[in-house]
Scaffold this motif. Structure first.
Motif, PDB file in Angstrom:
ATOM      1  N   TRP A 298       8.731   7.802   3.187  1.00 33.19           N
ATOM      2  CA  TRP A 298       9.168   7.550   4.556  1.00 33.19           C
ATOM      3  C   TRP A 298      10.521   6.842   4.556  1.00 33.19           C
ATOM      4  CZ3 TRP A 298       5.523   4.469   8.367  1.00 33.19           C
ATOM      5  CH2 TRP A 298       6.106   4.402   9.630  1.00 33.19           C
TER       6      TRP A 298
ATOM      7  N   GLU B 195       2.081   7.081   8.647  1.00 32.05           N
ATOM      8  CA  GLU B 195       3.357   7.737   8.353  1.00 32.05           C
ATOM      9  C   GLU B 195       3.587   8.845   9.373  1.00 32.05           C
ATOM     10  OE1 GLU B 195       4.873   8.734   4.155  1.00 32.05           O
ATOM     11  OE2 GLU B 195       4.135  10.643   4.921  1.00 32.05           O
TER      12      GLU B 195
ATOM     13  N   LYS C 192       3.157  -1.927   7.665  1.00 28.52           N
ATOM     14  CA  LYS C 192       1.940  -1.868   6.852  1.00 28.52           C
ATOM     15  C   LYS C 192       0.728  -1.268   7.577  1.00 28.52           C
ATOM     16  CE  LYS C 192      -0.054  -6.486   7.232  1.00 28.52           C
ATOM     17  NZ  LYS C 192       0.823  -7.498   7.822  1.00 28.52           N
TER      18      LYS C 192
ATOM     19  N   LEU D 270       8.225  -2.711   4.442  1.00 30.91           N
ATOM     20  CA  LEU D 270       6.801  -2.453   4.173  1.00 30.91           C
ATOM     21  C   LEU D 270       5.901  -3.351   5.023  1.00 30.91           C
ATOM     22  CD1 LEU D 270       6.862  -2.139   0.281  1.00 30.91           C
ATOM     23  CD2 LEU D 270       6.308  -0.313   1.901  1.00 30.91           C
TER      24      LEU D 270
ATOM     25  N   ILE E   3       8.472   5.579  -2.006  1.00 31.38           N
ATOM     26  CA  ILE E   3       8.125   5.349  -0.595  1.00 31.38           C
ATOM     27  C   ILE E   3       8.868   6.419   0.215  1.00 31.38           C
ATOM     28  CG2 ILE E   3       8.076   3.673   1.297  1.00 31.38           C
ATOM     29  CD1 ILE E   3       8.530   1.495  -0.903  1.00 31.38           C
TER      30      ILE E   3
ATOM     31  N   GLN F 176       0.810  -1.235   0.000  1.00 33.57           N
ATOM     32  CA  GLN F 176       0.000   0.000   0.000  1.00 33.57           C
ATOM     33  C   GLN F 176       0.838   1.277   0.000  1.00 33.57           C
ATOM     34  OE1 GLN F 176      -3.351  -0.175  -0.353  1.00 33.57           O
ATOM     35  NE2 GLN F 176      -3.051  -2.382  -0.372  1.00 33.57           N
ATOM     36  N   ARG F 177       1.991   1.256   0.650  1.00 37.48           N
ATOM     37  CA  ARG F 177       2.786   2.467   0.792  1.00 37.48           C
ATOM     38  C   ARG F 177       3.486   2.933  -0.479  1.00 37.48           C
ATOM     39  NH1 ARG F 177       2.783   4.551   5.552  1.00 37.48           N
ATOM     40  NH2 ARG F 177       2.597   3.041   7.192  1.00 37.48           N
TER      41      ARG F 177
END
Length: 132
Positions: A117, A71, A67, A63, A115, A24-25
Motif C-alpha cells: 500500500w 487495504e 493499523k 503503519l 508494505i 501487522q502490515r
C-alpha cells in the motif's frame, strides 16, 4: 491483553521499541517476528539493516495510523483507477508532502519491509511530481 513490544534495529544502529500490532502490515516484519517468537520469549530484537531510522520512523507513523484500516482495493489493482485521487486519504497526501528524495527513501523502506500500500502511494507521488 498485554502489549507485545519488539525492538527494531536500523542500519544506522538506532533501536526503536514498538507495539508489534502496529507492524501487522509488513510481511517481512511479520515473518521475522514469528521466527523470533519460536526462538525466545523475552523482548525481541529484529534487525532491519536495510533501512535508516528516519525512514523507519516515518513508515512506523504510517503503519500506526493505518493499523486498523483495510487495504483499499486499488492497491491490489493492476491498473490504477481513474478516480484514485479521491480514494486516497487526505492524511496520506499530507504524510507524503515531503521532498522527493525522502519520498523515494520511504518507498525503498516500504519495499524492503514489503508494505504494498505504502509503496503504491509513494510511487504515485513520485510519478505525479515528475520523474527527475
Amino acid at each position: 491483553a498485554k502489549k507485545d513490544f519488539v525492538k527494531l534495529e536500523t542500519r544506522d544502529q538506532h533501536l526503536i521499541r514498538i507495539d508489534s500490532t502496529v507492524l501487522q502490515r509488513s510481511k517481512v516484519i511479520q515473518s521475522m517476528n514469528e521466527y523470533c517468537n519460536a526462538e525466545s520469549k523475552d523482548s525481541k530484537l529484529l534487525p532491519l539493516h536495510g533501512i535508516n531510522h528516519q525512514e523507519l520512523l516515518k513508515i512506523l507513523l504510517w503503519l500506526e495510523y493505518h493499523k486498523d484500516d483495510k487495504e483499499p482495493q486499488w492497491v491490489q489493482a493492476k491498473d490504477e483507477p481513474a478516480d484514485v485521487e479521491c480514494l486516497i486519504d487526505d492524511w496520506d497526501k499530507e504524510f507524503l508532502r515531503e521532498k522527493l528524495p525522502m519520498v523515494r527513501s520511504i518507498m525503498q523502506g516500504a519495499d524492503y519491509l514489503d508494505i504494498r500500500w505504502l509503496i503504491k502511494l509513494c510511487a504515485r507521488k513520485l510519478r505525479i511530481r515528475g520523474s527527475t
